[in-house]
Design an enzyme around this catalytic site. Structure first.
Site, short mmCIF file in Angstrom:
data_model
loop_
_atom_site.label_atom_id
_atom_site.label_comp_id
_atom_site.label_asym_id
_atom_site.label_seq_id
_atom_site.Cartn_x
_atom_site.Cartn_y
_atom_site.Cartn_z
N TYR A 107 0.77 -1.49 -0.54
CA TYR A 107 0.49 -0.17 -0.06
C TYR A 107 1.27 0.94 0.27
O TYR A 107 1.32 1.48 1.07
CB TYR A 107 -0.94 -0.41 1.18
CG TYR A 107 -2.19 0.91 0.96
CD1 TYR A 107 -2.63 2.02 -0.26
CD2 TYR A 107 -1.83 1.65 2.94
CE1 TYR A 107 -3.48 2.52 0.20
CE2 TYR A 107 -3.32 3.36 2.83
CZ TYR A 107 -3.52 3.75 1.79
OH TYR A 107 -3.96 4.95 1.75
N ASP A 150 -2.36 -1.42 -3.98
CA ASP A 150 -3.32 0.20 -4.43
C ASP A 150 -0.91 0.82 -4.39
O ASP A 150 -0.79 1.08 -2.73
CB ASP A 150 -3.74 0.67 -3.11
CG ASP A 150 -4.28 2.06 -3.43
OD1 ASP A 150 -3.40 2.44 -4.75
OD2 ASP A 150 -4.20 2.85 -2.46
N HIS A 253 -12.12 1.92 -4.52
CA HIS A 253 -11.56 0.58 -4.97
C HIS A 253 -12.82 -0.70 -6.02
O HIS A 253 -13.17 -0.61 -4.95
CB HIS A 253 -10.33 0.32 -5.00
CG HIS A 253 -9.09 1.61 -4.09
ND1 HIS A 253 -8.25 1.54 -4.83
CD2 HIS A 253 -9.25 1.91 -3.66
CE1 HIS A 253 -7.30 2.86 -4.63
NE2 HIS A 253 -7.96 3.06 -3.46
#
Length: 262
Positions: A107, A150, A253
Site C-alpha cells: 500500500y 494499491d 477501489h
C-alpha cells in the site's frame, strides 16, 4: 498448480466485512490481498473468512490507518514486512506459498494533494517510499514473485480518464510515474494486467466525490498485479471487477484479479 489471486483496497476491513465475504463467496480467489485495512491485525474479523476456507492470514495492522493483509486458502508463510522510508506505517507484507511463489502486498502512500515535496511532506514521503522500493529490488532481485497492491499511481495515459488534465494531479504526475517505473525496472516486474489487457482505458478507482461515478467514469488504475519474468508468462485471465465499486457502501477501489498456472 493453478491459483487465482486478487488485490483490493478495502478502505476498512471491519466496516466492509460483508463486502469481503461477498467477494470471497462469489469469486472465490485462492488468495486475496487487502490494503487500507484500518485495523490492528488481531481485530480483523476472520471468522467468516475462515468459514469460507480462508484459513491462512498474514499481515501488518494499524489502528484506523493503512494496514495490509493476505487471506489465503493455500498455506502461506510470512517472509518480510518492510517499512520503506521509515514511516512506521503498516504498508507491506510478503509471504511464500508452498509452490515457492512469494507474494508482496503493498500500500504505497497516496501523497496528499499537492505534487510538490517542498510544500507537501506527504508527497515527499511517497517519492522516498518508491525510491526505497527501487533500492530494495536492486539489492535483492526478486524471483518467482508476484507483487500486488494499491500503488497509488496510474502510470499509463490510458490508465486515467484524461491524461492531460491529470498531469498535475497526484497519482499521475510525471515524477511519480518515473519513480514507479524505476521500481518496476529494478525488480524487472511485468505488469500482468496490461500484459493481458494491453489496450484501452482501464480503471480500478473512482472518487467518492463523484455523485455518479459510473456515468462520469473519471477513473484511474491505481491497483496493480505484477510478476517476475520467470512466472509472468503463466499469468492469464486478468480482470477488474468494476461492478463491485457499485455495491452498497463500497470501497472507492474495485478488486483486480489474475490467474497463474504454476
Amino acid at each position: 498448480m493453478t491459483f487465482t489471486l486478487a488485490t483490493w483496497n478495502i478502505n476498512s476491513v471491519r466496516l466492509r466485512e460483508a463486502l469481503v465475504v461477498a467477494l470471497l463467496r462469489n469469486e472465490a480467489p485462492d488468495v486475496l490481498c487487502l490494503q487500507e485495512c484500518k485495523s490492528p491485525l488481531d481485530k480483523i474479523p476472520v471468522e467468516q473468512f475462515r468459514a469460507l476456507g480462508y484459513t491462512h492470514m498474514i499481515g501488518r495492522g494499524q489502528k484506523g490507518y493503512n494496514g495490509v493483509a493476505i487471506l489465503s486458502k493455500l498455506p502461506i508463510v510470512e517472509t518480510a514486512a518492510a517499512d520503506y522510508a521509515s514511516l512506521g506505517h503498516a504498508r507491506h507484507i510478503a509471504g511464500r506459498l508452498e509452490n515457492g511463489v512469494t507474494i508482496h502486498n503493498f500500500y504505497v502512500p497516496a501523497g496528499g494533494d499537492k505534487p510538490d515535496r517542498t510544500v507537501n511532506d506527504k508527497f515527499g514521503q511517497k517519492l522516498d517510499y518508491l525510491t526505497e522500493m527501487r533500492n530494495a529490488f536492486h539489492a535483492d532481485r526478486p524471483e518467482k514473485s508476484i507483487m500486488v497492491g494499491d500503488l497509488n499511481i496510474a502510470p499509463r495515459e490510458d490508465d486515467v480518464w484524461d491524461h492531460k488534465k491529470l498531469l498535475k494531479i497526484v497519482s499521475h504526475t510525471p515524477v511519480e510515474v518515473e519513480h514507479l517505473a524505476q521500481a518496476q525496472d529494478a525488480g524487472n516486474w511485468v505488469d500482468v494486467t496490461r500484459q493481458d489487457i494491453p489496450q484501452g482505458k482501464l480503471y480500478s478507482w473512482w472518487s467518492y466525490r463523484s455523485p455518479d461515478w459510473d456515468a462520469a467514469d473519471k477513473g484511474r488504475r491505481l491497483d496493480h498485479i505484477w510478476a517476475t519474468p520467470d512466472i509472468s508468462g503463466a499469468a492469464h485471465g486478468s480482470r477488474i471487477l468494476r461492478h463491485v465499486r457499485g455495491w452498497e457502501q463500497p470501497s472507492d477501489h474495485a478488486p483486480v484479479f489474475a490467474t497463474f498456472d504454476l
